[in-house]
Design a protein around this motif. Structure first.
Motif, short mmCIF file in Angstrom:
data_model
loop_
_atom_site.label_atom_id
_atom_site.label_comp_id
_atom_site.label_asym_id
_atom_site.label_seq_id
_atom_site.Cartn_x
_atom_site.Cartn_y
_atom_site.Cartn_z
N GLN A 40 0.82 -1.21 0.00
CA GLN A 40 0.00 0.00 0.00
C GLN A 40 0.85 1.26 0.00
OE1 GLN A 40 -2.76 -0.57 3.37
NE2 GLN A 40 -4.37 -0.75 1.83
N MET A 41 1.89 1.27 0.84
CA MET A 41 2.71 2.48 0.94
C MET A 41 3.58 2.69 -0.29
SD MET A 41 1.55 3.83 3.63
CE MET A 41 -0.02 2.97 3.32
N VAL A 60 1.95 11.93 8.57
CA VAL A 60 0.96 11.43 7.63
C VAL A 60 -0.33 12.23 7.72
CG1 VAL A 60 -0.49 9.45 7.02
CG2 VAL A 60 1.93 9.11 7.57
N ARG A 61 -0.78 12.51 8.95
CA ARG A 61 -2.02 13.29 9.12
C ARG A 61 -1.90 14.68 8.50
NH1 ARG A 61 -2.10 10.67 14.27
NH2 ARG A 61 -1.02 12.44 15.22
N ILE A 84 -4.94 9.69 -0.40
CA ILE A 84 -5.82 9.93 0.75
C ILE A 84 -6.43 8.61 1.23
CG2 ILE A 84 -7.98 11.01 1.50
CD1 ILE A 84 -7.29 13.33 -0.43
N ARG A 85 -6.94 7.83 0.29
CA ARG A 85 -7.58 6.56 0.65
C ARG A 85 -6.62 5.62 1.38
NH1 ARG A 85 -7.87 1.45 -1.38
NH2 ARG A 85 -6.51 1.95 -3.17
N LEU A 86 -5.40 5.53 0.89
CA LEU A 86 -4.44 4.59 1.45
C LEU A 86 -3.81 5.07 2.75
CD1 LEU A 86 -2.72 3.56 -1.90
CD2 LEU A 86 -4.19 2.12 -0.49
N LEU A 87 -3.81 6.37 2.97
CA LEU A 87 -3.19 6.91 4.18
C LEU A 87 -4.17 7.21 5.31
CD1 LEU A 87 -0.64 9.49 2.66
CD2 LEU A 87 -0.10 7.26 3.70
N GLN A 88 -5.47 7.23 5.02
CA GLN A 88 -6.42 7.72 6.02
C GLN A 88 -6.50 6.82 7.25
OE1 GLN A 88 -10.18 8.09 4.04
NE2 GLN A 88 -10.32 5.92 3.48
N ASP A 89 -6.21 5.55 7.12
CA ASP A 89 -6.20 4.64 8.28
C ASP A 89 -4.78 4.21 8.62
OD1 ASP A 89 -9.01 4.68 8.55
OD2 ASP A 89 -9.20 3.19 6.94
N TYR A 90 -3.83 5.08 8.37
CA TYR A 90 -2.41 4.75 8.54
C TYR A 90 -2.09 4.36 9.97
CZ TYR A 90 2.68 5.26 8.61
OH TYR A 90 4.03 5.05 8.76
N MET A 91 -1.34 3.28 10.08
CA MET A 91 -0.81 2.85 11.37
C MET A 91 0.68 2.54 11.21
SD MET A 91 -3.80 0.35 12.91
CE MET A 91 -2.88 0.21 14.44
N HIS A 92 1.46 2.95 12.18
CA HIS A 92 2.90 2.70 12.14
C HIS A 92 3.14 1.19 12.27
CE1 HIS A 92 7.18 3.11 13.00
NE2 HIS A 92 7.09 4.36 12.57
#
Length: 432
Positions: free
Chosen positions: A94-95, A178-179, A320-328
């Motif tokens: 994804q990233m 990211v936010r 936006i779609r791929l980063l909106q639920d981003y978790m480290h």
């Protein structure tokens, strides 16, 4: 009998830099001969890779192009990682797509605003255009800067990034970074939509022609970082089948390689991608196509400008779609063990298909490498387009008009940053 010889010298149409010239020979009002001559100094990147460890390849190929370093890294990683029984995890996949979205954004924004728009707004260059259209130039710089920020988020820097590695990335961005970038991407969505509408209102030439489209295709999404190769003639190929149908040759008057698909010129790049993948566009872009009245597949190369604008909207929404639920992640990479053999990989650079092959020995060293970039793949298509387009435009036009039309045709393919600049010397000689 009157014979007229027209010679047009243009900047290089090679992978990154070099020298090139366009030669036209007109006899009795007909274009008798057209030659696109390319000089490209030896760059030896494929030879540089021989004897290197596989882990070194990713950083070396990033230096091939200052505009498309991510493309070279992703195609190389796809090729090398095909030699492993393991694969990077879902987070990495994804990233990597987000990373690639940044490159498409910065490259397309630069091309549209600084290289192509002056053609259609009547200016010699973007600096002159900025006096009358400051908002358009400002928008282009902001979108390009946003693309660079996305690349920097994962690559550590926006030019020749160093963050990618086998199995993933060297580091993972912090959630707060990211936010902040998501907020900037969301703010840019209205600008991107306005850009598409703006491009659709331009008086782009009507210039229909016939060509073969070649691009990656993916069943689940609009292909960027991976997929199978699809042609408008109905073929679907994996990366290891590329060399069975696509060939590179030298021309006597050119040091750059020219590509063909089963003996024919072909198109790769934004318009080819849209022609083959428009059904993969998200619903809001399907609506945009209806709004601007663009029917696909399209056979007018001047619509490549609109194709780039649509892809800008696409990659902003995708990021936006791929980063909106981003978790480290616990780890930004998966350790991979590569086996000896031939690895094949491809991805979609902003300018089109980028294919790599690497031969790896049992010590993990590169024995041979082959890289086929989109610019060399489009060169035969550019020459065919120039022959047809200049004939249709009218060879009796004056030198300035011929020069501008030739520049416009070449820039439709966005062959590279150095060869898409706004200058073209033209020497015209008439012989009785």
């Amino acid at each position: 009998m009157t014979s007229r010889r027209i010679r047009i010298d243009v900047p290089a149409l090679t992978r990154v830099e070099g020298e090139g010239s366009l030669r036209l020979e007109v006899r009795d009002g007909q274009l008798h001969e057209l030659g696109l001559s390319i000089f490209e100094p030896p760059r030896f990147f494929e030879k540089f890779l021989e004897g290197r460890e596989a882990e070194e390849v990713v950083d070396i190929v990033a230096r091939i192009c200052g505009i498309c370093p991510v493309a070279y890294q992703m195609s190389a990683l796809n090729a090398l990682e095909s030699l492993s029984n393991d694969s990077p995890g879902h987070w990495v996949q994804q990233m990597r797509r987000v990373f690639y979205c940044g490159e498409w954004l910065q490259s397309h924004a630069l091309h549209i605003h600084l290289l192509a728009l002056p053609d259609f707004l009547g200016f010699d260059n973007a600096i002159a255009m900025a006096e009358r259209h400051p908002n358009e130039v400002k928008r282009g710089l902001q979108l390009q800067g946003l693309g660079n920020s996305l690349i920097r988020l994962f690559g550590g820097r926006s030019v020749h990034p160093v963050g990618a590695r086998l199995g993933g990335f060297h580091h993972a961005p912090e959630a707060e970074d990211v936010r902040a970038l998501i907020a900037s991407l969301q703010q840019a969505q209205s600008d991107a939509a306005d850009l598409t509408r703006f491009c659709a209102r331009l008086p782009l030439p009507e210039d229909p022609q016939t060509f073969i489209s070649v691009a990656l295709h993916h069943t689940d999404c609009y292909a960027i970082e991976r997929g199978t190769l699809r042609t408008s003639t109905g073929l679907e190929l994996t990366a290891d089948q590329f060399e069975q149908h696509f060939h590179e040759t030298h021309k006597p008057d050119s040091t750059a390689l020219w590509s063909d698909f089963n003996g024919e010129p072909y198109l790769t790049g934004p318009l080819a991608r849209l022609n083959l993948n428009y059904s993969q566009l998200p619903p809001f872009l399907q609506q945009r196509l209806n709004e601007i009245g663009l029917s696909l597949p399209c056979n007018n190369m001047f619509m490549s400008l609109i194709a780039r604008a649509l892809e800008i909207e696409l990659v902003i929404a995708e990021a936006i779609r791929l980063l909106q639920d981003y978790m480290h992640p616990a780890s930004p990479f998966t350790p991979l063990t590569l086996q000896a053999g031939s690895g094949y990989g491809m991805s979609e650079a902003p300018r089109g298909l980028l294919w790599h092959r690497y031969e790896l020995d049992d010590k993990g060293l590169i024995q041979a490498a082959r890289i086929v970039p989109p610019t060399s793949q489009n060169q035969a298509r550019i020459e065919a387009d120039l022959h047809r387009s200049l004939t249709a435009f009218g060879l009796d036009n004056d030198e300035d008009a011929l020069r501008l039309r030739a520049e416009q045709v070449i820039r439709n393919y966005d062959p590279c940053i150095s060869c898409a600049t706004h200058f073209l010397t033209l020497e015209k000689q008439e012989i009785e």
